[in-house]
Motif scaffolding. Structure first.
Motif, PDB file in Angstrom:
ATOM      1  N   SER A   1     115.195 101.368  77.318  1.00 39.14           N
ATOM      2  CA  SER A   1     115.238 102.283  76.163  1.00 39.14           C
ATOM      3  C   SER A   1     114.892 103.717  76.573  1.00 39.14           C
ATOM      4  CB  SER A   1     114.272 101.806  75.075  1.00 39.14           C
ATOM      5  OG  SER A   1     112.920 102.014  75.471  1.00 39.14           O
ATOM      6  N   TRP A   2     114.716 103.943  77.842  1.00 40.84           N
ATOM      7  CA  TRP A   2     114.339 105.234  78.426  1.00 40.84           C
ATOM      8  C   TRP A   2     113.155 105.851  77.670  1.00 40.84           C
ATOM      9  CZ3 TRP A   2     115.447 105.768  83.127  1.00 40.84           C
ATOM     10  CH2 TRP A   2     115.223 106.996  83.786  1.00 40.84           C
ATOM     11  N   GLY A   3     112.061 105.087  77.706  1.00 36.32           N
ATOM     12  CA  GLY A   3     110.828 105.550  77.089  1.00 36.32           C
ATOM     13  C   GLY A   3     110.864 105.546  75.575  1.00 36.32           C
ATOM     14  N   GLY A   4     111.790 104.782  74.982  1.00 38.21           N
ATOM     15  CA  GLY A   4     111.907 104.721  73.535  1.00 38.21           C
ATOM     16  C   GLY A   4     112.888 105.717  72.954  1.00 38.21           C
ATOM     17  N   ARG A   5     113.513 106.524  73.804  1.00 38.35           N
ATOM     18  CA  ARG A   5     114.431 107.562  73.307  1.00 38.35           C
ATOM     19  C   ARG A   5     115.862 107.064  73.153  1.00 38.35           C
ATOM     20  NH1 ARG A   5     110.840 110.293  76.733  1.00 38.35           N
ATOM     21  NH2 ARG A   5     112.172 110.169  78.576  1.00 38.35           N
TER      22      ARG A   5
END
Length: 408
Positions: A353-357
């Motif tokens: 999720s690329w750090g939630g982004r």
């Protein structure tokens, strides 16, 4: 060849013979070996056959067998293979085969110490970029990363067997845009798909275990999910490292695959540049070609390749003991998150999720960045065996349950 009626594609064939601990209703846990869709009650079989090694295969854990050492590991494997291959042993063996569907699987060994490494370059670059907002791979890796296998000591008492529910942990969190930390359940609960190595033969305090002694000390391999509370971890790891964000639970698969079963899976690790210091040199063949798969609620979200690991398990063991730290029977050390160069090969939701982004989709129409209550994660893996066979590791599974409400 075997007299057993095993499917040709069984990942628990004679080329594997992984060890675990099982029980039937009303019975005490005991040592078993997975064979096809059955468990071989190897302790009672060994006693019935009058084998001298029978005593180390009794009891509720693998530790006595692990402590017996490499010669005994090979002897038992050779004898079990003979029992299952030669038709003459059918009547002796058959009463000791139990359908896998009828047993409960337990934590296979008593965990003495637990160490987790950080040895995959793709994961380290991704995590460094996300956590430190690095501009490129050089900035994402810490200055020491390519000189030593970075690791931390975990909590042995919270290593649990596959299927154990995972209670959402609570702790302090402090988002970048908040002035003060708050307390509560983790909002960024994550997984880490890893491979674990189980120590059998101990070493003495003050003694170094070189890369060439890896096979003398490590018995076998399992799968690991090192559950991680990323928001708790991000606030507390300044400056010392993982603590409460990691210590609440680490799941392991119930089967330990012997190193002897993985000879056909051995590959050269990626090139290491700069050249490691002398105590880390000499291991050019203990990379492992394992194909891993991560499922969230039954949906495949990633297939990490273990052959991408920068530091090998033999080098990790050498570094673990280079300061004279002793090994104990039942020590577990894990590879660190396994990731590949492609997006669908990332071994954690942090990366996916690329750090939630960048939320990812599930087939039911929902999206995820991190885990929600009720989510189930299952990690599996296979490796090549002889003559086209596949070696299976079983699965390491866990379902997230809500945080425990604080009593007033």
């Amino acid at each position: 060849m075997t007299w057993l009626d095993l499917p040709e594609d069984s990942v628990f064939g004679l080329a594997n013979l992984p060890y675990g601990v099982f029980s039937r209703p009303g019975q005490e846990p005991r040592v078993g070996i997975a064979v096809g869709s059955s468990v071989l009650d190897v302790g009672t079989l060994a006693e019935a056959a009058g084998a001298a090694f029978a005593p180390v295969l009794w009891g509720p854990s693998l530790n006595p067998f692990l402590a017996a050492g490499r010669e005994t590991w090979s002897l038992v494997r050779e004898k079990v293979t003979e029992w299952l291959s030669d038709e003459a042993h059918r009547d002796l063996v058959t009463p000791h085969l139990v359908p896998l569907a009828e047993v409960q699987l337990h934590l296979p060994f008593e965990v003495a110490d637990y160490v987790d490494f950080y040895s995959n370059e793709h994961h380290a670059v991704n995590a460094g970029t996300i956590f430190r907002l690095a501009d490129d791979a050089t900035d994402a890796l810490t200055p020491n990363w390519k000189h030593l296998p970075i690791g931390y000591h975990g909590r042995a008492g919270t290593v649990v067997v596959s299927g154990t529910p995972i209670v959402r942990p609570s702790g302090q969190r402090k988002p970048r845009n908040e002035e003060k930390p708050t307390y509560g359940p983790s909002l960024r609960l994550d997984i880490e798909a890893e491979v674990g190595f189980v120590v059998g033969t101990p070493s003495k305090l003050g003694e170094q275990v070189g890369v060439g002694a890896f096979e003398d000390h490590v018995f076998g391999v399992c799968l690991v999910n090192d559950w991680s509370a990323r928001d708790i971890q991000a606030w507390e790891y300044q400056p010392l490292g993982p603590f409460l964000g990691k210590s609440f639970a680490t799941s392991v698969s119930p089967w330990i695959v012997p190193l002897e079963a993985l000879q056909h899976a051995r590959v050269a690790p990626p090139p290491q540049d700069p050249e490691p210091l002398p105590y880390l040199l000499g291991d050019t063949h203990w990379g492992l070609d394992l194909g891993m798969e991560i499922r969230v609620n039954g949906h495949v979200v990633s297939r990490p390749p273990f052959a991408t690991q920068y530091w090998t398990a033999a080098q990790q063991l050498a570094h673990l003991t280079v300061n004279g730290a002793s090994l104990r029977t039942g020590d577990l050390y894990a590879s660190g998150t396994v990731s590949g160069p492609e997006k669908d090969q990332r071994g954690s939701l942090l990366e996916l999720s690329w750090g939630g982004r960048e939320p990812f989709d599930l087939p039911d129409g929902s999206q995820r960045t991190f885990l929600e209550d009720g989510d189930e994660v299952i990690i599996t893996a296979t490796a090549p065996g002889p003559d086209g066979a596949r070696i299976g590791f079983g699965e390491v599974a866990g379902r997230v349950v809500p945080a425990v409400t604080e009593e007033k």
